[in-house]
Design a protein around this motif. Structure first.
Motif, short mmCIF file in Angstrom:
data_model
loop_
_atom_site.label_atom_id
_atom_site.label_comp_id
_atom_site.label_asym_id
_atom_site.label_seq_id
_atom_site.Cartn_x
_atom_site.Cartn_y
_atom_site.Cartn_z
N VAL A 1 -0.64 -3.12 -5.31
CA VAL A 1 -0.57 -4.40 -6.02
C VAL A 1 -1.89 -5.14 -5.81
O VAL A 1 -2.58 -4.93 -4.82
CB VAL A 1 0.63 -5.28 -5.54
CG1 VAL A 1 1.95 -4.59 -5.78
CG2 VAL A 1 0.49 -5.68 -4.10
N PRO A 2 -2.26 -6.01 -6.76
CA PRO A 2 -3.51 -6.77 -6.62
C PRO A 2 -3.48 -7.68 -5.38
O PRO A 2 -2.42 -8.05 -4.89
CB PRO A 2 -3.56 -7.63 -7.89
CG PRO A 2 -2.62 -6.98 -8.85
CD PRO A 2 -1.57 -6.29 -8.01
N ASP A 3 -4.65 -8.03 -4.91
CA ASP A 3 -4.83 -8.95 -3.78
C ASP A 3 -4.19 -8.47 -2.49
O ASP A 3 -3.76 -9.27 -1.65
CB ASP A 3 -4.32 -10.36 -4.13
CG ASP A 3 -5.04 -10.95 -5.32
OD1 ASP A 3 -6.26 -10.72 -5.44
OD2 ASP A 3 -4.39 -11.61 -6.15
N ALA B 1 4.35 10.67 1.99
CA ALA B 1 3.91 9.39 1.45
C ALA B 1 4.75 8.26 2.05
O ALA B 1 5.98 8.40 2.20
CB ALA B 1 4.05 9.37 -0.07
N TYR B 2 4.09 7.20 2.42
CA TYR B 2 4.77 6.02 3.00
C TYR B 2 4.40 4.81 2.16
O TYR B 2 3.22 4.56 1.90
CB TYR B 2 4.30 5.81 4.45
CG TYR B 2 4.57 6.97 5.34
CD1 TYR B 2 5.76 7.09 6.05
CD2 TYR B 2 3.62 7.99 5.49
CE1 TYR B 2 6.00 8.18 6.88
CE2 TYR B 2 3.85 9.08 6.32
CZ TYR B 2 5.04 9.16 7.01
OH TYR B 2 5.28 10.23 7.82
N ARG B 3 5.39 4.05 1.74
CA ARG B 3 5.15 2.80 1.01
C ARG B 3 5.38 1.65 1.98
O ARG B 3 6.44 1.55 2.58
CB ARG B 3 6.10 2.69 -0.18
CG ARG B 3 5.86 3.74 -1.22
CD ARG B 3 6.87 3.62 -2.37
NE ARG B 3 6.88 4.78 -3.20
CZ ARG B 3 6.05 5.00 -4.21
NH1 ARG B 3 5.14 4.08 -4.50
NH2 ARG B 3 6.12 6.10 -4.92
N LEU B 4 4.37 0.80 2.07
CA LEU B 4 4.44 -0.33 2.99
C LEU B 4 4.25 -1.63 2.22
O LEU B 4 3.39 -1.71 1.34
CB LEU B 4 3.34 -0.23 4.05
CG LEU B 4 3.40 0.99 4.96
CD1 LEU B 4 2.07 1.19 5.66
CD2 LEU B 4 4.50 0.83 5.98
N GLY B 5 5.04 -2.63 2.58
CA GLY B 5 4.92 -3.94 1.99
C GLY B 5 4.47 -4.96 3.02
O GLY B 5 4.23 -4.63 4.18
N VAL C 1 0.84 -1.19 0.00
CA VAL C 1 0.00 0.00 0.00
C VAL C 1 0.87 1.24 0.00
O VAL C 1 2.06 1.19 0.36
CB VAL C 1 -0.96 0.06 1.22
CG1 VAL C 1 -1.93 -1.09 1.22
CG2 VAL C 1 -0.19 0.12 2.52
N GLU C 2 0.25 2.33 -0.41
CA GLU C 2 0.87 3.64 -0.28
C GLU C 2 -0.08 4.47 0.58
O GLU C 2 -1.28 4.53 0.32
CB GLU C 2 1.05 4.29 -1.65
CG GLU C 2 1.80 5.60 -1.57
CD GLU C 2 2.10 6.14 -2.96
OE1 GLU C 2 1.24 6.89 -3.48
OE2 GLU C 2 3.17 5.80 -3.49
#
Length: 189
Positions: free
Chosen positions: A166-168, A143-147, A135-136
């Motif tokens: 990303v999907p799902d 802005a923070y990008r998290l995996g 997610v962003e």
């Protein structure tokens, strides 16, 4: 066994929430219902269980029904299981509550894409955990990008928006429930 449906209900918190929402005192509810203040206090604190007749009197005094109060009641249990297999298949995106009833903590699971244009601001703190995908999140102008496996903690009052990249993607959000006054005066707010 051990599931939510098998537990008796505690109607006291539902009575208290309704009374407070109407900004009524116990004395006013007692006068309207013909029941005593001590009895109503015991009901609200789950030290007394009202009879059907008493519950109807309380409901009338609170301008609702006994059925509505029972529907808003908390389960009298300390353990509740929300089973994944009870979820009906639905097109994505999907949100589901992970905690049933009216409790001090709330948790939800969001699956799929999310409305990136929608801005959120909650009174109480929340934790976002990325279970799958990425997610962003935009919060406080950054802005923070998290995996997968990452978390983001937001204090109450922070404006934010987020989207799946990303999907799902599956995001778990855990928060202090909005009916709880958990926020203390913070410097600069």
């Amino acid at each position: 066994m051990g599931d939510h449906k098998e537990q008796p209900l505690r109607v006291g918190a539902a009575v208290r929430r309704r009374r407070r929402a109407l900004e009524l005192t116990l004395a006013v509810v007692a006068e309207r219902s013909g029941l005593s203040v001590p009895f109503l206090s015991q009901v609200e604190n789950d030290r007394a269980r009202p009879s059907r007749s008493s519950l109807e009197k309380v409901a009338d005094a609170l301008r609702t029904t006994a059925v509505e109060l029972l529907a808003a009641a908390d389960p009298a249990c300390s353990v509740d299981v929300v089973r994944a297999d009870t979820i009906e298949p639905a097109p994505e995106p999907r949100a589901r509550s992970l905690v049933r009833g009216h409790h001090q903590m709330h948790a939800s699971e969001f699956t799929g894409d999310h409305d990136a244009g929608r801005e959120f601001q909650y009174r109480n703190d929340r934790l976002m955990y990325v279970a799958d995908g990425a997610v962003e999140i935009e919060a406080e102008g950054r802005a923070y990008r998290l995996g997968r496996g990452d978390t983001l903690y937001l204090t109450g009052g922070v404006r934010h928006r987020w989207r799946a990249t990303v999907p799902d993607t599956r995001v778990i959000v855990v928060a202090v429930a909005e009916h709880i006054e958990a926020v203390r005066d913070r410097p600069g707010r």
